[in-house]
Design a protein around this motif. Sequence first.
Motif, short mmCIF file in Angstrom:
data_model
loop_
_atom_site.label_atom_id
_atom_site.label_comp_id
_atom_site.label_asym_id
_atom_site.label_seq_id
_atom_site.Cartn_x
_atom_site.Cartn_y
_atom_site.Cartn_z
N CYS A 188 -8.57 -0.52 -40.28
CA CYS A 188 -8.89 0.50 -41.29
C CYS A 188 -8.65 -0.07 -42.69
O CYS A 188 -7.59 -0.59 -42.98
N VAL A 189 -9.67 0.08 -43.55
CA VAL A 189 -9.56 -0.45 -44.92
C VAL A 189 -9.43 0.66 -45.96
O VAL A 189 -9.70 0.43 -47.15
N HIS A 190 -9.06 1.84 -45.53
CA HIS A 190 -8.81 3.02 -46.39
C HIS A 190 -10.03 3.47 -47.18
O HIS A 190 -9.89 4.16 -48.17
N CYS A 191 -11.20 3.06 -46.82
CA CYS A 191 -12.35 3.35 -47.69
C CYS A 191 -12.66 4.84 -47.81
O CYS A 191 -13.22 5.29 -48.81
N GLY A 192 -12.34 5.59 -46.78
CA GLY A 192 -12.53 7.04 -46.83
C GLY A 192 -13.96 7.51 -46.56
O GLY A 192 -14.25 8.69 -46.70
N CYS B 281 -15.25 8.01 -43.86
CA CYS B 281 -15.20 8.93 -42.71
C CYS B 281 -14.88 10.37 -43.12
O CYS B 281 -15.22 11.30 -42.40
N ILE C 239 -4.90 8.97 -39.69
CA ILE C 239 -4.55 7.58 -39.38
C ILE C 239 -3.21 7.23 -40.05
O ILE C 239 -2.34 6.62 -39.45
N CYS D 173 -17.59 5.10 -39.60
CA CYS D 173 -16.72 4.02 -40.08
C CYS D 173 -17.42 2.66 -40.13
O CYS D 173 -17.90 2.17 -39.11
N PRO D 174 -17.47 2.02 -41.29
CA PRO D 174 -18.12 0.71 -41.38
C PRO D 174 -17.26 -0.42 -40.83
O PRO D 174 -17.74 -1.53 -40.62
N SER D 175 -15.96 -0.14 -40.60
CA SER D 175 -15.07 -1.21 -40.13
C SER D 175 -14.85 -1.19 -38.63
O SER D 175 -14.08 -1.99 -38.11
N VAL E 298 -13.35 1.14 -36.76
CA VAL E 298 -12.03 1.63 -36.35
C VAL E 298 -12.18 2.49 -35.09
O VAL E 298 -12.94 3.46 -35.08
S1 SF4 Z 1 -14.21 4.89 -42.65
FE1 SF4 Z 1 -13.07 3.60 -41.23
S2 SF4 Z 1 -12.09 2.04 -42.50
FE2 SF4 Z 1 -12.74 3.70 -43.88
S3 SF4 Z 1 -10.91 5.06 -44.01
FE3 SF4 Z 1 -12.21 5.87 -42.38
S4 SF4 Z 1 -11.38 4.90 -40.52
FE4 SF4 Z 1 -10.60 3.70 -42.26
#
Ligand code: SF4
Length: 440
Positions: free
Chosen positions: A25-29, A31, A52, A86-88, A90
Amino acid sequence: MQTSFTPEQLEDPHVAESEKILRRCVHCGFCTATCPTYVTLGNELDSPRGRIYLIKDMLENGRDADEEVVTHIDRCLSCLSCVSTCPSGVDYMHLVDHARVHIENTYRRPLIDRLIRSLLAAVLPYPSRFRTALTLARFGRPFAPLLKQVKALKPLAAMLDLAPQSLPVRQETVMHGAQPIRGIRRGRVAILSGCAQSVLDPGINSATIRLLARFGIEVILPEGEGCCGALVHHMGREEEALDFARRNVDVWTREIDTKGLDAIIITASGCGTTIKDYGHMLRLDPAYAEKAARVSALASDITEYLSTLDLPRQEQRRLNVTYHSACSMQHGQKITMAPKLLLKNAGFTVRDPAEGHLCCGSAGTYNILQPDISAELKARKVRNIEATKPDVIATGNIGCMTQIGSRTAIPIVHTVELLDWAYGGEKPGKLSALKEKATV
Ligand code: SF4
Ligand code: SF4
Protein backbone atom coordinates in the motif's frame (compact mmCIF):
# COMPACT_ATOMS: atom_id res chain seq x y z
CA MET A 1 4.06 1.43 3.38
CA GLN A 2 6.84 0.77 5.87
CA THR A 3 6.17 -1.82 8.53
CA SER A 4 8.02 -2.72 11.71
CA PHE A 5 7.06 -6.26 12.61
CA THR A 6 9.59 -8.22 14.66
CA PRO A 7 11.13 -11.46 13.31
CA GLU A 8 9.19 -13.33 16.01
CA GLN A 9 5.91 -11.83 14.84
CA LEU A 10 6.71 -12.77 11.25
CA GLU A 11 7.07 -16.42 12.23
CA ASP A 12 3.27 -16.49 12.28
CA PRO A 13 2.39 -17.16 8.61
CA HIS A 14 -0.79 -15.10 8.88
CA VAL A 15 1.12 -12.08 10.17
CA ALA A 16 3.82 -12.62 7.53
CA GLU A 17 1.20 -12.58 4.80
CA SER A 18 -0.47 -9.46 6.15
CA GLU A 19 2.89 -7.72 6.38
CA LYS A 20 3.51 -8.39 2.69
CA ILE A 21 0.09 -6.99 1.83
CA LEU A 22 0.60 -3.89 3.98
CA ARG A 23 3.93 -3.15 2.33
CA ARG A 24 2.27 -2.85 -1.06
CA CYS A 25 0.00 0.00 0.00
CA VAL A 26 1.39 3.39 -1.05
CA HIS A 27 -1.28 5.49 0.76
CA CYS A 28 -2.47 6.97 -2.53
CA GLY A 29 -6.12 6.87 -1.47
CA PHE A 30 -7.50 6.05 -4.92
CA CYS A 31 -9.55 3.32 -3.25
CA THR A 32 -11.48 5.75 -1.06
CA ALA A 33 -13.53 7.12 -3.97
CA THR A 34 -14.95 3.70 -4.83
CA CYS A 35 -15.49 2.41 -1.30
CA PRO A 36 -19.23 2.28 -0.53
CA THR A 37 -18.79 2.95 3.19
CA TYR A 38 -16.53 5.95 2.60
CA VAL A 39 -18.93 7.27 -0.03
CA THR A 40 -21.81 6.83 2.44
CA LEU A 41 -20.20 7.91 5.73
CA GLY A 42 -17.36 10.20 4.58
CA ASN A 43 -15.05 9.07 7.38
CA GLU A 44 -11.44 8.16 6.49
CA LEU A 45 -11.59 5.32 9.02
CA ASP A 46 -14.45 3.84 6.99
CA SER A 47 -12.32 3.82 3.85
CA PRO A 48 -9.96 1.04 2.76
CA ARG A 49 -6.90 3.19 3.51
CA GLY A 50 -8.20 4.05 6.99
CA ARG A 51 -8.94 0.40 7.72
CA ILE A 52 -5.51 -0.63 6.47
CA TYR A 53 -3.93 1.77 8.98
CA LEU A 54 -6.09 0.44 11.79
CA ILE A 55 -5.20 -3.17 10.94
CA LYS A 56 -1.50 -2.34 10.62
CA ASP A 57 -1.45 -0.60 13.98
CA MET A 58 -3.26 -3.47 15.68
CA LEU A 59 -1.14 -6.25 14.21
CA GLU A 60 2.21 -4.47 14.45
CA ASN A 61 1.70 -3.74 18.13
CA GLY A 62 0.41 -7.24 18.77
CA ARG A 63 -2.68 -5.67 20.30
CA ASP A 64 -6.07 -7.18 20.92
CA ALA A 65 -8.82 -5.65 18.81
CA ASP A 66 -10.51 -2.69 20.48
CA GLU A 67 -13.87 -1.04 19.97
CA GLU A 68 -12.58 1.43 17.37
CA VAL A 69 -11.05 -1.26 15.16
CA VAL A 70 -14.11 -3.47 15.50
CA THR A 71 -16.49 -0.63 14.61
CA HIS A 72 -14.71 0.22 11.37
CA ILE A 73 -13.86 -3.32 10.28
CA ASP A 74 -17.43 -4.43 10.98
CA ARG A 75 -18.64 -1.65 8.70
CA CYS A 76 -16.53 -3.00 5.82
CA LEU A 77 -18.70 -4.95 3.37
CA SER A 78 -15.81 -7.05 2.03
CA CYS A 79 -17.17 -5.93 -1.33
CA LEU A 80 -13.60 -5.68 -2.70
CA SER A 81 -14.33 -2.59 -4.76
CA CYS A 82 -11.07 -1.26 -3.32
CA VAL A 83 -9.19 -4.24 -4.76
CA SER A 84 -10.50 -3.45 -8.23
CA THR A 85 -9.43 0.19 -7.87
CA CYS A 86 -6.04 -0.17 -6.21
CA PRO A 87 -3.18 0.49 -8.65
CA SER A 88 -0.66 -1.23 -6.36
CA GLY A 89 -2.39 -4.59 -6.20
CA VAL A 90 -3.05 -4.49 -2.45
CA ASP A 91 -4.72 -7.78 -1.50
CA TYR A 92 -7.21 -6.18 0.87
CA MET A 93 -9.39 -9.32 0.90
CA HIS A 94 -6.87 -11.48 2.73
CA LEU A 95 -5.85 -8.59 4.97
CA VAL A 96 -9.38 -7.95 6.19
CA ASP A 97 -10.00 -11.71 6.49
CA HIS A 98 -7.03 -11.85 8.87
CA ALA A 99 -8.30 -8.83 10.79
CA ARG A 100 -11.73 -10.41 11.22
CA VAL A 101 -10.20 -13.59 12.63
CA HIS A 102 -8.02 -11.51 14.97
CA ILE A 103 -11.12 -9.65 16.15
CA GLU A 104 -13.00 -12.90 16.71
CA ASN A 105 -10.08 -14.28 18.75
CA THR A 106 -9.27 -11.22 20.84
CA TYR A 107 -12.39 -9.07 21.24
CA ARG A 108 -15.37 -9.80 23.47
CA ARG A 109 -18.46 -8.37 21.81
CA PRO A 110 -21.48 -7.25 23.82
CA LEU A 111 -23.75 -10.16 24.76
CA ILE A 112 -26.57 -9.40 22.32
CA ASP A 113 -24.09 -9.07 19.43
CA ARG A 114 -22.54 -12.42 20.34
CA LEU A 115 -25.95 -14.07 20.51
CA ILE A 116 -27.05 -12.69 17.13
CA ARG A 117 -23.81 -13.77 15.46
CA SER A 118 -24.04 -17.23 16.99
CA LEU A 119 -27.64 -17.50 15.84
CA LEU A 120 -26.70 -16.56 12.28
CA ALA A 121 -23.80 -19.02 12.25
CA ALA A 122 -26.01 -21.79 13.63
CA VAL A 123 -28.91 -21.25 11.22
CA LEU A 124 -27.94 -19.76 7.84
CA PRO A 125 -25.54 -22.46 6.59
CA TYR A 126 -28.07 -25.25 7.22
CA PRO A 127 -31.01 -25.34 4.77
CA SER A 128 -33.51 -27.12 7.03
CA ARG A 129 -32.79 -24.81 9.99
CA PHE A 130 -32.91 -21.79 7.69
CA ARG A 131 -36.25 -22.87 6.25
CA THR A 132 -37.68 -23.29 9.75
CA ALA A 133 -36.33 -19.88 10.80
CA LEU A 134 -37.92 -18.20 7.78
CA THR A 135 -41.24 -19.87 8.53
CA LEU A 136 -41.10 -18.65 12.13
CA ALA A 137 -40.09 -15.15 10.96
CA ARG A 138 -43.60 -14.67 9.60
CA PHE A 139 -44.96 -14.72 13.13
CA GLY A 140 -42.26 -12.34 14.36
CA ARG A 141 -42.67 -9.76 11.60
CA PRO A 142 -45.25 -7.60 13.46
CA PHE A 143 -42.60 -6.99 16.17
CA ALA A 144 -39.99 -5.63 13.72
CA PRO A 145 -40.93 -1.93 14.22
CA LEU A 146 -40.62 -2.40 17.98
CA LEU A 147 -37.21 -4.08 17.70
CA LYS A 148 -35.96 -1.23 15.51
CA GLN A 149 -36.35 1.16 18.45
CA VAL A 150 -33.52 -0.57 20.33
CA LYS A 151 -30.12 -0.15 18.62
CA ALA A 152 -28.76 -3.53 19.71
CA LEU A 153 -31.88 -5.31 18.43
CA LYS A 154 -31.92 -3.72 14.98
CA PRO A 155 -30.28 -6.81 13.42
CA LEU A 156 -33.25 -8.91 14.57
CA ALA A 157 -35.63 -6.42 12.95
CA ALA A 158 -33.54 -6.56 9.76
CA MET A 159 -33.79 -10.36 9.75
CA LEU A 160 -37.58 -10.17 10.02
CA ASP A 161 -37.79 -7.51 7.29
CA LEU A 162 -35.66 -9.55 4.91
CA ALA A 163 -37.53 -12.82 5.41
CA PRO A 164 -39.72 -13.40 2.36
CA GLN A 165 -43.50 -13.37 2.78
CA SER A 166 -43.67 -16.87 1.39
CA LEU A 167 -41.15 -19.55 0.51
CA PRO A 168 -40.96 -21.49 -2.74
CA VAL A 169 -42.07 -25.07 -2.34
CA ARG A 170 -39.27 -27.48 -1.61
CA GLN A 171 -38.03 -28.68 -5.01
CA GLU A 172 -36.62 -32.10 -5.52
CA THR A 173 -35.37 -31.29 -9.01
CA VAL A 174 -31.87 -31.03 -7.66
CA MET A 175 -31.32 -34.59 -6.60
CA HIS A 176 -28.14 -36.29 -5.61
CA GLY A 177 -26.35 -38.16 -8.35
CA ALA A 178 -26.22 -37.42 -12.08
CA GLN A 179 -28.94 -35.55 -14.00
CA PRO A 180 -29.98 -36.82 -17.47
CA ILE A 181 -28.63 -35.00 -20.54
CA ARG A 182 -29.78 -34.51 -24.11
CA GLY A 183 -27.68 -35.60 -27.06
CA ILE A 184 -23.97 -36.25 -27.00
CA ARG A 185 -22.22 -35.75 -23.69
CA ARG A 186 -19.89 -32.75 -23.93
CA GLY A 187 -18.82 -32.47 -20.34
CA ARG A 188 -19.36 -33.43 -16.72
CA VAL A 189 -19.67 -30.90 -13.94
CA ALA A 190 -20.68 -30.80 -10.28
CA ILE A 191 -23.02 -28.08 -9.08
CA LEU A 192 -22.93 -26.54 -5.63
CA SER A 193 -26.33 -26.84 -3.99
CA GLY A 194 -25.22 -24.52 -1.20
CA CYS A 195 -27.36 -23.37 1.71
CA ALA A 196 -29.49 -20.21 1.67
CA GLN A 197 -30.09 -20.20 -2.09
CA SER A 198 -31.48 -23.75 -2.05
CA VAL A 199 -34.20 -22.52 0.34
CA LEU A 200 -34.85 -19.03 -1.02
CA ASP A 201 -34.82 -19.87 -4.72
CA PRO A 202 -34.26 -23.51 -5.68
CA GLY A 203 -35.39 -22.63 -9.22
CA ILE A 204 -31.94 -21.14 -9.95
CA ASN A 205 -30.14 -24.46 -9.81
CA SER A 206 -33.02 -26.22 -11.55
CA ALA A 207 -32.72 -23.75 -14.45
CA THR A 208 -28.96 -24.30 -14.50
CA ILE A 209 -29.28 -28.07 -14.69
CA ARG A 210 -31.92 -27.89 -17.44
CA LEU A 211 -29.84 -25.46 -19.48
CA LEU A 212 -26.62 -27.45 -19.17
CA ALA A 213 -28.41 -30.74 -19.95
CA ARG A 214 -29.77 -29.18 -23.16
CA PHE A 215 -26.19 -28.53 -24.26
CA GLY A 216 -24.95 -32.00 -23.38
CA ILE A 217 -23.40 -31.25 -20.00
CA GLU A 218 -23.92 -33.88 -17.35
CA VAL A 219 -24.53 -32.27 -13.98
CA ILE A 220 -23.96 -34.13 -10.76
CA LEU A 221 -24.72 -33.22 -7.20
CA PRO A 222 -22.44 -35.36 -5.07
CA GLU A 223 -23.83 -36.45 -1.72
CA GLY A 224 -22.43 -34.57 1.27
CA GLU A 225 -21.60 -31.10 -0.07
CA GLY A 226 -23.18 -28.01 1.46
CA CYS A 227 -22.53 -24.45 2.58
CA CYS A 228 -19.27 -23.10 1.15
CA GLY A 229 -18.38 -21.48 4.49
CA ALA A 230 -18.51 -17.87 3.26
CA LEU A 231 -21.11 -16.74 5.81
CA VAL A 232 -19.03 -17.75 8.82
CA HIS A 233 -15.76 -16.86 7.09
CA HIS A 234 -16.89 -13.24 6.84
CA MET A 235 -17.70 -13.24 10.55
CA GLY A 236 -14.12 -14.29 11.35
CA ARG A 237 -15.20 -17.76 12.51
CA GLU A 238 -12.32 -19.35 10.71
CA GLU A 239 -12.35 -22.88 12.10
CA GLU A 240 -16.02 -23.28 11.18
CA ALA A 241 -15.33 -21.91 7.69
CA LEU A 242 -12.41 -24.30 7.20
CA ASP A 243 -14.56 -27.24 8.31
CA PHE A 244 -17.14 -26.36 5.65
CA ALA A 245 -14.36 -26.01 3.09
CA ARG A 246 -12.77 -29.37 3.99
CA ARG A 247 -16.08 -31.16 3.74
CA ASN A 248 -16.72 -29.81 0.25
CA VAL A 249 -13.14 -30.46 -0.84
CA ASP A 250 -13.49 -34.11 0.28
CA VAL A 251 -16.75 -34.57 -1.62
CA TRP A 252 -15.52 -33.00 -4.86
CA THR A 253 -12.09 -34.68 -4.68
CA ARG A 254 -13.80 -38.07 -4.51
CA GLU A 255 -15.67 -37.17 -7.66
CA ILE A 256 -12.59 -35.75 -9.45
CA ASP A 257 -10.57 -38.88 -8.64
CA THR A 258 -13.23 -41.33 -9.77
CA LYS A 259 -15.19 -40.14 -12.79
CA GLY A 260 -13.53 -36.75 -13.28
CA LEU A 261 -15.00 -33.25 -13.37
CA ASP A 262 -14.60 -30.50 -15.96
CA ALA A 263 -15.78 -27.85 -13.54
CA ILE A 264 -17.46 -27.17 -10.24
CA ILE A 265 -20.34 -24.87 -11.09
CA ILE A 266 -21.44 -22.20 -8.68
CA THR A 267 -24.58 -20.12 -9.20
CA ALA A 268 -24.10 -17.73 -6.27
CA SER A 269 -21.10 -15.48 -6.85
CA GLY A 270 -20.62 -14.94 -3.11
CA CYS A 271 -19.97 -18.66 -2.75
CA GLY A 272 -17.85 -18.70 -5.91
CA THR A 273 -15.42 -16.15 -4.52
CA THR A 274 -14.93 -18.25 -1.40
CA ILE A 275 -14.57 -21.60 -3.19
CA LYS A 276 -12.02 -20.06 -5.56
CA ASP A 277 -10.16 -19.11 -2.38
CA TYR A 278 -10.20 -22.60 -0.80
CA GLY A 279 -6.66 -23.18 -2.08
CA HIS A 280 -5.53 -20.15 -0.09
CA MET A 281 -7.69 -20.81 2.96
CA LEU A 282 -6.34 -24.34 3.34
CA ARG A 283 -2.76 -23.65 2.20
CA LEU A 284 -1.34 -24.32 5.67
CA ASP A 285 -3.11 -27.66 6.06
CA PRO A 286 -0.80 -30.32 4.60
CA ALA A 287 -3.65 -32.83 4.28
CA TYR A 288 -5.79 -30.43 2.24
CA ALA A 289 -3.58 -27.82 0.56
CA GLU A 290 -3.18 -29.65 -2.73
CA LYS A 291 -6.75 -30.96 -2.91
CA ALA A 292 -8.16 -27.53 -2.09
CA ALA A 293 -6.03 -25.90 -4.79
CA ARG A 294 -7.39 -28.41 -7.31
CA VAL A 295 -10.96 -27.64 -6.27
CA SER A 296 -10.38 -23.89 -6.52
CA ALA A 297 -8.93 -24.28 -9.99
CA LEU A 298 -12.07 -26.13 -11.12
CA ALA A 299 -14.51 -23.68 -9.52
CA SER A 300 -16.41 -21.73 -12.13
CA ASP A 301 -19.29 -19.31 -12.04
CA ILE A 302 -22.11 -20.59 -14.23
CA THR A 303 -21.69 -17.64 -16.63
CA GLU A 304 -17.96 -18.28 -16.91
CA TYR A 305 -18.64 -21.90 -17.79
CA LEU A 306 -21.47 -21.12 -20.23
CA SER A 307 -19.15 -18.75 -22.07
CA THR A 308 -16.97 -21.73 -22.99
CA LEU A 309 -19.90 -23.58 -24.61
CA ASP A 310 -20.37 -21.25 -27.56
CA LEU A 311 -24.16 -20.98 -27.20
CA PRO A 312 -26.03 -20.08 -30.42
CA ARG A 313 -27.24 -16.52 -30.97
CA GLN A 314 -30.99 -16.13 -30.37
CA GLU A 315 -33.53 -13.79 -31.92
CA GLN A 316 -33.93 -10.38 -30.33
CA ARG A 317 -36.62 -10.10 -27.61
CA ARG A 318 -38.41 -6.94 -26.55
CA LEU A 319 -37.18 -7.11 -23.03
CA ASN A 320 -34.89 -4.67 -21.28
CA VAL A 321 -32.68 -6.31 -18.74
CA THR A 322 -30.67 -4.23 -16.31
CA TYR A 323 -27.75 -6.29 -15.17
CA HIS A 324 -26.64 -5.82 -11.57
CA SER A 325 -23.09 -7.03 -11.18
CA ALA A 326 -22.65 -8.47 -7.69
CA CYS A 327 -19.47 -7.33 -5.95
CA SER A 328 -18.35 -10.91 -5.51
CA MET A 329 -18.76 -11.31 -9.28
CA GLN A 330 -17.07 -8.13 -10.55
CA HIS A 331 -14.56 -7.43 -7.79
CA GLY A 332 -14.15 -10.86 -6.18
CA GLN A 333 -13.95 -12.96 -9.33
CA LYS A 334 -13.31 -10.27 -11.96
CA ILE A 335 -16.20 -11.53 -14.08
CA THR A 336 -17.61 -8.43 -15.73
CA MET A 337 -18.47 -9.09 -19.37
CA ALA A 338 -19.47 -12.76 -19.54
CA PRO A 339 -22.97 -12.47 -18.01
CA LYS A 340 -23.87 -9.46 -20.16
CA LEU A 341 -22.53 -11.02 -23.36
CA LEU A 342 -24.49 -14.20 -22.70
CA LEU A 343 -27.69 -12.22 -22.15
CA LYS A 344 -27.14 -10.13 -25.30
CA ASN A 345 -26.39 -13.25 -27.32
CA ALA A 346 -29.60 -14.78 -25.98
CA GLY A 347 -31.60 -11.85 -27.40
CA PHE A 348 -32.04 -9.54 -24.41
CA THR A 349 -31.32 -5.82 -24.41
CA VAL A 350 -28.87 -5.29 -21.59
CA ARG A 351 -28.48 -2.06 -19.63
CA ASP A 352 -25.96 -1.06 -16.98
CA PRO A 353 -27.01 1.03 -13.98
CA ALA A 354 -24.96 4.04 -12.89
CA GLU A 355 -22.49 3.43 -10.06
CA GLY A 356 -22.38 -0.25 -10.92
CA HIS A 357 -19.22 -0.66 -8.87
CA LEU A 358 -21.00 0.19 -5.60
CA CYS A 359 -22.35 -2.59 -3.39
CA CYS A 360 -26.11 -3.03 -2.91
CA GLY A 361 -25.51 -3.52 0.82
CA SER A 362 -26.31 -7.21 0.94
CA ALA A 363 -22.80 -8.66 1.50
CA GLY A 364 -23.57 -11.93 3.28
CA THR A 365 -24.89 -11.11 6.73
CA TYR A 366 -24.06 -7.40 6.42
CA ASN A 367 -27.67 -6.39 5.75
CA ILE A 368 -28.55 -7.96 9.10
CA LEU A 369 -25.56 -6.85 11.16
CA GLN A 370 -25.25 -3.31 9.71
CA PRO A 371 -28.86 -2.56 8.75
CA ASP A 372 -28.56 1.25 8.57
CA ILE A 373 -25.63 1.45 6.14
CA SER A 374 -27.04 -1.48 4.22
CA ALA A 375 -30.42 0.30 3.83
CA GLU A 376 -28.73 3.43 2.45
CA LEU A 377 -26.77 1.42 -0.07
CA LYS A 378 -29.86 -0.52 -1.07
CA ALA A 379 -31.86 2.66 -1.67
CA ARG A 380 -29.01 4.09 -3.78
CA LYS A 381 -28.66 0.89 -5.79
CA VAL A 382 -32.40 0.57 -6.45
CA ARG A 383 -32.57 4.25 -7.49
CA ASN A 384 -29.81 3.70 -10.02
CA ILE A 385 -31.36 0.49 -11.33
CA GLU A 386 -34.87 1.92 -11.62
CA ALA A 387 -33.49 4.94 -13.53
CA THR A 388 -32.62 2.56 -16.38
CA LYS A 389 -36.32 1.61 -16.66
CA PRO A 390 -35.82 -2.12 -16.92
CA ASP A 391 -38.49 -4.77 -17.47
CA VAL A 392 -36.43 -7.12 -15.40
CA ILE A 393 -33.28 -7.06 -13.29
CA ALA A 394 -30.74 -9.86 -13.65
CA THR A 395 -27.90 -10.71 -11.33
CA GLY A 396 -25.79 -13.67 -10.32
CA ASN A 397 -26.04 -13.73 -6.55
CA ILE A 398 -28.94 -14.69 -4.32
CA GLY A 399 -27.93 -12.17 -1.65
CA CYS A 400 -28.30 -9.28 -4.11
CA MET A 401 -31.58 -10.72 -5.39
CA THR A 402 -33.03 -10.72 -1.87
CA GLN A 403 -31.63 -7.29 -1.01
CA ILE A 404 -32.68 -5.45 -4.18
CA GLY A 405 -35.92 -7.40 -4.50
CA SER A 406 -37.00 -6.21 -1.06
CA ARG A 407 -37.17 -2.60 -2.28
CA THR A 408 -38.41 -2.68 -5.85
CA ALA A 409 -41.47 -3.99 -7.64
CA ILE A 410 -39.39 -4.77 -10.75
CA PRO A 411 -38.88 -8.53 -10.98
CA ILE A 412 -35.35 -9.70 -10.25
CA VAL A 413 -34.08 -13.03 -11.49
CA HIS A 414 -30.81 -14.89 -11.78
CA THR A 415 -29.02 -14.48 -15.12
CA VAL A 416 -29.20 -18.22 -15.70
CA GLU A 417 -33.00 -18.21 -15.39
CA LEU A 418 -33.20 -15.82 -18.35
CA LEU A 419 -30.72 -17.92 -20.31
CA ASP A 420 -32.64 -21.13 -19.61
CA TRP A 421 -35.80 -19.42 -20.89
CA ALA A 422 -34.05 -18.09 -23.99
CA TYR A 423 -32.73 -21.55 -24.82
CA GLY A 424 -35.97 -23.47 -24.62
CA GLY A 425 -36.90 -23.50 -20.95
CA GLU A 426 -40.06 -22.11 -19.40
CA LYS A 427 -40.43 -18.44 -18.66
CA PRO A 428 -39.32 -17.76 -15.06
CA GLY A 429 -42.39 -17.62 -12.80
CA LYS A 430 -41.43 -14.14 -11.56
CA LEU A 431 -41.85 -12.81 -15.12
CA SER A 432 -45.38 -14.07 -15.72
CA ALA A 433 -46.73 -10.49 -15.57
CA LEU A 434 -44.43 -9.52 -18.48
CA LYS A 435 -46.31 -11.72 -20.94
CA GLU A 436 -47.11 -9.08 -23.59
CA LYS A 437 -43.90 -7.11 -23.30
CA ALA A 438 -41.80 -10.22 -23.69
CA THR A 439 -43.34 -11.21 -27.00
CA VAL A 440 -40.80 -11.32 -29.81
S1 SF4 B 1 -5.51 2.41 -3.63
FE1 SF4 B 1 -4.23 0.72 -2.93
S2 SF4 B 1 -2.22 1.62 -2.55
FE2 SF4 B 1 -3.69 3.32 -2.67
S3 SF4 B 1 -4.33 3.66 -0.50
FE3 SF4 B 1 -5.82 2.26 -1.42
S4 SF4 B 1 -5.03 0.22 -0.90
FE4 SF4 B 1 -3.32 1.65 -0.60
S1 SF4 C 1 -14.07 -4.09 0.86
FE1 SF4 C 1 -15.58 -2.58 0.16
S2 SF4 C 1 -16.35 -1.63 2.05
FE2 SF4 C 1 -14.47 -2.72 2.59
S3 SF4 C 1 -12.83 -1.20 2.44
FE3 SF4 C 1 -12.93 -2.23 0.43
S4 SF4 C 1 -14.32 -0.98 -0.81
FE4 SF4 C 1 -14.62 -0.37 1.33
